[in-house]
Structure formats: structure tokens, C-alpha cells
Design a protein around this motif. Structure first.
Motif, PDB file in Angstrom:
ATOM      1  N   LYS A   1       0.758  -1.095   0.086  1.00 38.09           N
ATOM      2  CA  LYS A   1       0.046  -0.085   0.000  1.00 38.09           C
ATOM      3  C   LYS A   1       0.945   1.312   0.010  1.00 38.09           C
ATOM      4  O   LYS A   1       0.407   2.307  -0.650  1.00 38.09           O
TER       5      LYS A   1
ATOM      6  N   HIS B   1      -7.192   3.978  -1.058  1.00 34.16           N
ATOM      7  CA  HIS B   1      -7.007   3.058  -2.174  1.00 34.16           C
ATOM      8  C   HIS B   1      -5.974   3.622  -3.247  1.00 34.16           C
ATOM      9  O   HIS B   1      -6.671   3.756  -4.380  1.00 34.16           O
TER      10      HIS B   1
ATOM     11  N   GLU C   1      -7.152  -4.092  -3.313  1.00 30.19           N
ATOM     12  CA  GLU C   1      -7.741  -2.983  -2.492  1.00 30.19           C
ATOM     13  C   GLU C   1      -9.252  -3.067  -2.901  1.00 30.19           C
ATOM     14  O   GLU C   1     -10.004  -2.966  -1.600  1.00 30.19           O
TER      15      GLU C   1
END
Lengths: 302, 373
Positions: free
Chosen positions: B35, B295, B60
Motif C-alpha cells: 500500500k 486506495h 484493494e
């Protein structure tokens, strides 16, 4: 949105009770949730508003935002806000008091009285977007009544769009002010004992004398309190106006919206705080005025 | 203010801590990228290739968008197509919100997984908040004209259009100049899309009226005067036009972007769109990725999709001019039929600069309420 707790408390204030010297925690514990609520929803926002109003964009102390309140556009919004609140509160208070009196004339168990109080209870809460759209659908451009009037009499009921300006706001606000007045003023009227009238008449008073010398003075504090509630109610109302008016932000709450969401004039968040502070000050002034009036009326009442 | 800032930094700290905590186990998964890595990716190469990006985005699973009305530049279909193509759930918040609301939401929701991933902003809001954007260059980067993108990719213009007057030809006579709107036949009929001190479209409407009446991109006063005259004649109505007010006949004449008026033509047979020849006011919206996107990979995939031929043609289907239109027309990848259907515009388009917008906005905030109140 439309109501807060009635401010119309009876004039007879309880003398403060003297607690013992020993610290008693018991009853205070019950207050903790309320105090917590008060802190989160009243104290913190108020402090935030006051601090924010005196800050510049970088967070330093500045009087710019507050002095900007005295420019033409915000002054105009304040003037119209006051005009709107005062007139809709005055109309609501007078008509609502008359209506309450008429409702009371019916016997307590009558259908009319029960229906009227129930309807008032509903209508007093009928603010916001629904109310605005109801009026637009009735009297707006292409509204039901507008079309009917135009077809039947060739009347132009909406004209240049008064419904979407100050006159329209006063009319629409009055729609929820009158029932609210009925609800908060009814208990005070109910407290008016028939025996008092009998006593007055027994002592030789005319109806006029009874009303001017007995009933009105007794009702005055409750009436003023209710009118003040109506004023505050209109002054802070936002959703109805927001749904109805989309041009020019004629009143202060709408100007606050403009300052917060504008994608054209940026960086006005602190100006919104200043506007909010201005509203707090206005309500504080009106409240002190009310307290002063109350003291004066209760002095010669008691 | 202070209290909120502390809270925000606490949340931010917690988020950073949780990034650090989960970064380690994801390290061995090179192709997808963790991430933290996706959040700093500046082009598709950082994910290997497009498939790598798709994989990371699907991991995600969600994308948060904000202030995208389904009937604005065809966003309804854009969202649906993206969601189905990549099997990613799109959470569309506050479709009717204004640009500034998007930035406010990003600040208030910072550190939560509800914060917006991408922005679609008006010019002044976009240029005032570039520090909140993540730099990213889509695959089609080189085909976007220089003047429509930030050199580093913090923002890219997405679609634009011209200020126009849409009108119901069955209710009012045909319009051939803005001054026609002052005629008695238009009494109680002319609406502007929003308050020009708040909304970009309405602001451009006043600029259009200004240029048509001898003003310029520096001087909006003649535009304000025009609307004051319109108001005095009883023609200007302070109703916010929406597809509902147009369909119900409440707002038979609407000053708005041509792609929004064009969208109404499809629903209403008699709805015509007029772009004044003497005052072609162009405006582009700005697309950017939230630097704190919850995201980050999905946000980047969204950009790749929007600037692909497919995404650009979807905007075109909504009547908007996609930023790559000219290049696509040359390459033959544009939907010719839709492209030809855009309202014809002659004359040199006026695009106000940020400084011009600011000075005009200052004038408006002092004078608009007076003019129409």
C-alpha cells in the motif's frame, strides 16, 4: 432543526436551595452525561468559533475577519436575517396566540381541540427541504396554484420570483412559526384560571379591564419568552432557506454556507467563523434583553 | 481548530504506524506493491505494467469518488464501466457536492478508509490545493496537450466545454444572441446553474455575459450588469436548475456548460443548445489523485481508465470535450459521430487564468448579491 427546549419558563424562579457543607456526589453523577453532551455540542463548538473568528489563514491572531463583517454584503445579510426573524416571530407569535386562545375555547375532550393540537405538533416540525419544496410546488414558477390562478384569472402569482427572496422566506417561515407558538403558548393560556375571571367580574371589572389588567400582565412573560424562541428558531433556521434560495445568499446562515463551500472565492473558512460569532452575539443580546424585560414585568407582577 | 489539528495528526500518526506494521509482510510480493508503495507510484512502471496495477487495485477492491453526479459528463456510465471492467466497487459520495466540499471531505476524513481517492475539481480549488495531490503520469501522458496538465502530473485537465444557453424551443423563441434573453417572452424563465460566488459553472455564465457585453476576462462588471438588467426585467429566476426542474418546465432557459445542456437534449426533444459566437467561454475541470488516498492503486487505475481512449470516449458520450480529443481525432480513435455532434464553436475561446478568476471573484462577492437581491 426547528425547535430547541422551550425558553418560556414561568416567571416564578425557585429560590436557590442551600446544600449542606458536606460534598454530596450522588445526584451530580446523573448530570455527567448531560455535561458531557453540553461540552461536546455547545462548549467546544462555541470556543472553536470564537477562536477561529480571530485567526488568519495561517492561524495567527487577526482582526481582519471580524472587521470584514462590517462590509456591505455581510451587513446586508445580517439586516435581512434580523428582519426575517423579527417579522416571522411577530406574525407567528400574534397569530399563534390567537389560535391557541381559539383552541382553548373548545372543551378539553373535543375532537377539534385534539386534532388542532396534534396538527400543530406536526406542522411545527415541518421545516426544512420538504417545506421549501411544498411551497415551490404550490406557488413557485409552474406551481399548482400559480397555474390555476393564471388559467382562471390571468394572475401572475409568482411575478418576478418573490417566493425565492425575503418575502417568500417570511411567508414560508411563518408556516412553522404559528404552530410552534401554539404549542409553547398553550400551557400558559391553560394556566389562566376561570376563577380569576370570575373574581374580577365579581369585583365589577369589565371584560376589557379583565384582559388588560389581569390576563395580559400574567401572560406577558410567557408570551415574550415564546416570541423569543420563535425569533431564535427563525434566526438559526437553515435548511428551508437553503432549499428555497440559491442566489445571492440574502441571510447570514446562507452566507456562512457560501463562505464554506465556495469554489470561486477560496480560503474563507475563518470568515465563516466570524459570521457564526456574529450570530452568537445577536442571540446573546436578544437573550439579555429578554432577561431584562422579564425582570421588569415580574417586578410589578410580584 | 487546534484541537482538530491535533486529532488529525494523531490519526495520521496511527495510519503511518499501521502502514509500517503491514509493510514488512508485503515486501516479498513485488508485482503488486504494498500500500505504501502504491501511494508513491508516479507511473504504471512502478507496478511493472498495467496488469500489475490492475492486480494491486483489485487487491484493494474499492475506490472512493466524490461529487460526481451521474448525469454530469456521463459520470454514471463512466463509474459503471470502470466498476464492471475491473471488478472494483466504486463508492460514490455526495454526488451533488461542490469542489471545495471535496477538499473539505479529504481533510475531515483523512486517515480513514472513507476519504476520497480522486478529485474532479474546478480550476481555482484545484490550483489552490496542489500540495494535497499525488503526482502521477498516465500511460497516455504524452498525448495530453502541455497547457492542460501540470508538468509533474499533480493535476491533469480531464474534460471541458463551453458556456451555453440551453432552452426549451417549444416554450421560448429561438435564441441568436444573449440580449434576446432580455425580451418579454423570457419573463420568469431564465436560470443560472448556481450562485456565481460559489459555483464554477455559474461563474463562467457571468463571464460569458460580460464578454458578450463588452467586458473581458479581466472585467466581469458588464456581466453582473447584464444579470441585474435580466433581474429587473423579471426574466431572471433564482431557481437552481436541475434535470428535475428542466423536465418539469420550471426552468425553460438554463445558462450552463454545453455538455450539461447537451445531456438534456437527449431527454427533451425541444431542448436546444446555443453557444454565443461573440463570447465562447471555455472551461476545463481538473483531475487529481488524493495524496492520502486510502486506495492508492485503485485511484491510479481510475486515472489510467479516464485517460484511455475508452474513458475519453465515455466523457464525449456525455457531450463533454475530453482533453485528448484532438489527438484522438488524428489517431482515429475518437467516436467520430459523437465528436461531430458537439455544438459548433467559432471564435477564439476565452479561458480565464487563475489571477483573472481571482480578481473577478473578488468583484462578484461584493456585487452579486446586490445585483440579483
Amino acid at each position: 432543526m426547528t425547535t430547541t427546549a422551550p425558553l418560556a419558563v414561568p416567571a416564578t424562579a425557585q429560590p436557590p436551595s442551600r446544600p449542606g457543607r458536606r460534598l454530596r456526589i450522588g445526584p451530580a453523577v446523573g448530570l455527567v452525561p448531560f455535561l458531557g453532551f453540553l461540552t461536546i455540542f455547545l462548549v467546544v463548538p462555541t470556543v472553536t468559533v470564537v477562536v477561529g473568528a480571530f485567526q488568519d489563514d495561517a492561524g495567527g491572531f487577526s482582526l481582519d475577519r471580524v472587521s470584514a463583517l462590517f462590509e456591505e454584503t455581510p451587513m446586508r445579510a445580517l439586516r435581512q436575517s434580523l428582519l426575517l426573524s423579527l417579522s416571522s416571530a411577530a406574525i407567528g407569535a400574534v397569530l399563534g396566540a390567537v389560535l391557541a386562545y381559539l383552541i382553548l375555547a373548545a372543551p378539553p375532550t373535543s375532537l377539534l381541540r385534539r386534532v388542532a393540537t396534534a396538527v400543530c405538533g406536526v406542522l411545527a416540525q415541518f421545516g426544512g427541504v420538504t417545506l421549501a419544496f411544498a411551497w415551490m410546488a404550490t406557488l413557485g414558477f409552474g406551481g399548482l396554484l400559480t397555474d390555476l390562478l393564471a388559467d382562471a384569472f390571468g394572475l401572475d402569482a409568482t411575478g418576478s420570483g418573490w417566493l425565492y427572496e425575503l418575502p417568500g422566506l417570511i411567508l414560508v417561515y411563518t408556516y412553522f412559526q404559528i404552530p410552534l407558538m401554539v404549542i409553547v403558548f398553550l400551557p400558559a393560556l391553560e394556566g389562566l384560571r376561570p376563577q380569576w375571571r370570575e373574581a374580577a367580574v365579581g369585583l365589577g371589572a369589565s371584560t376589557w379591564q379583565y384582559w388588560t389588567q389581569v390576563a395580559f400582565p400574567l401572560l406577558r412573560p410567557a408570551f415574550l419568552g415564546s416570541a423569543l424562541l420563535l425569533f431564535a428558531n427563525a434566526f438559526a433556521a437553515y435548511a428551508t432557506a437553503a432549499a428555497l434560495v440559491s442566489q445571492g445568499s440574502p441571510i447570514t446562515p446562507l452566507l456562512i454556507r457560501a463562505a464554506l463551500t465556495s469554489e470561486i472565492v477560496l480560503g474563507q473558512a475563518n470568515f465563516a467563523y466570524a459570521l457564526a460569532l456574529e450570530m452568537v452575539v445577536v442571540v446573546a443580546v436578544v437573550m439579555s434583553l429578554y432577561a431584562w424585560l422579564l425582570r421588569r414585568t415580574s417586578r410589578w407582577l410580584g | 481548530m487546534k484541537i482538530r489539528r491535533t486529532l488529525v495528526s494523531l490519526t495520521a500518526l496511527a495510519t503511518v504506524a499501521s502502514f509500517a506494521a503491514c509493510a514488512a509482510p508485503e515486501d516479498d510480493d513485488d508485482s503488486a506493491g504494498g500500500k505504501g508503495e502504491a501511494a508513491t507510484a508516479t507511473s504504471v512502471e512502478d507496478f511493472g505494467d498495467l496488469d500489475g496495477l490492475v492486480e494491486a487495485a483489485q487487491e484493494e477492491g474499492e475506490l472512493n469518488v466524490i461529487a460526481l453526479p451521474p448525469d454530469w459528463a456521463n459520470y454514471g456510465e463512466v463509474i459503471k464501466t470502470f466498476s464492471e471492467k475491473y471488478d472494483i466497487k466504486v463508492n460514490s459520495a455526495q454526488p451533488d457536492a461542490a469542489s471545495q466540499d471535496e477538499i473539505n471531505a479529504a481533510e475531515q476524513l483523512k486517515g480513514t478508509d472513507r476519504a476520497p481517492d480522486v478529485f474532479d475539481l474546478g480550476q481555482s480549488v484545484a490550483l489552490a490545493n496542489t500540495d494535497k495531490f499525488a503526482e502521477y503520469q498516465v500511460e497516455t501522458w504524452d498525448t495530453i496537450p502541455e497547457e492542460f496538465k501540470d508538468a509533474d502530473g499533480a493535476w491533469v485537465n480531464d474534460y471541458g466545454g463551453y458556456m451555453s444557453v440551453g432552452y426549451d424551443a417549444s416554450k421560448v423563441p429561438a435564441i441568436s444572441s444573449l440580449d434576446d434573453l432580455l425580451a418579454p417572452e423570457f419573463k420568469g424563465k431564465v436560470a443560472l446553474n448556481g450562485d456565481p460566488t460559489q459555483a464554477g459553472a455559474a461563474f463562467s455564465g457571468v463571464v460569458m455575459a460580460s464578454v458578450a457585453n463588452g467586458g473581458s476576462a479581466d472585467d466581469i462588471a458588464p456581466g453582473v450588469e447584464f444579470f441585474a438588467k435580466l433581474k429587473k426585467a423579471g426574466n431572471f429566476i433564482p431557481v437552481d436548475p436541475t434535470p428535475a426542474t428542466i423536465a418539469s418546465g420550471q426552468t425553460p432557459v438554463v445558462i450552463d456548460w454545453d455538455y450539461l445542456n447537451a445531456a438534456e437534449s437527449e431527454k427533451l426533444d425541444d431542448w436546444e443548445v446555443y453557444v454565443p459566437e461573440e463570447a465562447p467561454i471555455a472551461g476545463y475541470y481538473f483531475q487529481a489523485i488524493n495524496a492520502d488516498a486510502p486506495h492508492p492503486a485503485a485511484a491510479r487505475l481510475w486515472q489510467e481508465f479516464l485517460y484511455s481512449d475508452e474513458g475519453q470516449n465515455l466523457w464525449l458520450a456525455g457531450g463533454a470535450r475530453p482533453v485528448r480529443a484532438e489527438e484522438m481525432a488524428e489517431a482515429g480513435t475518437i467516436d467520430e459521430e459523437l465528436y461531430a455532434a458537439l455544438p459548433a464553436v467559432t471564435g477564439k475561446p476565452v479561458i480565464p487564468t487563475n489571477e483573472q478568476t481571482e480578481s473577478m471573484a473578488a468583484y462578484l462577492s461584493k456585487n452579486w448579491a446586490k445585483a440579483v437581491g
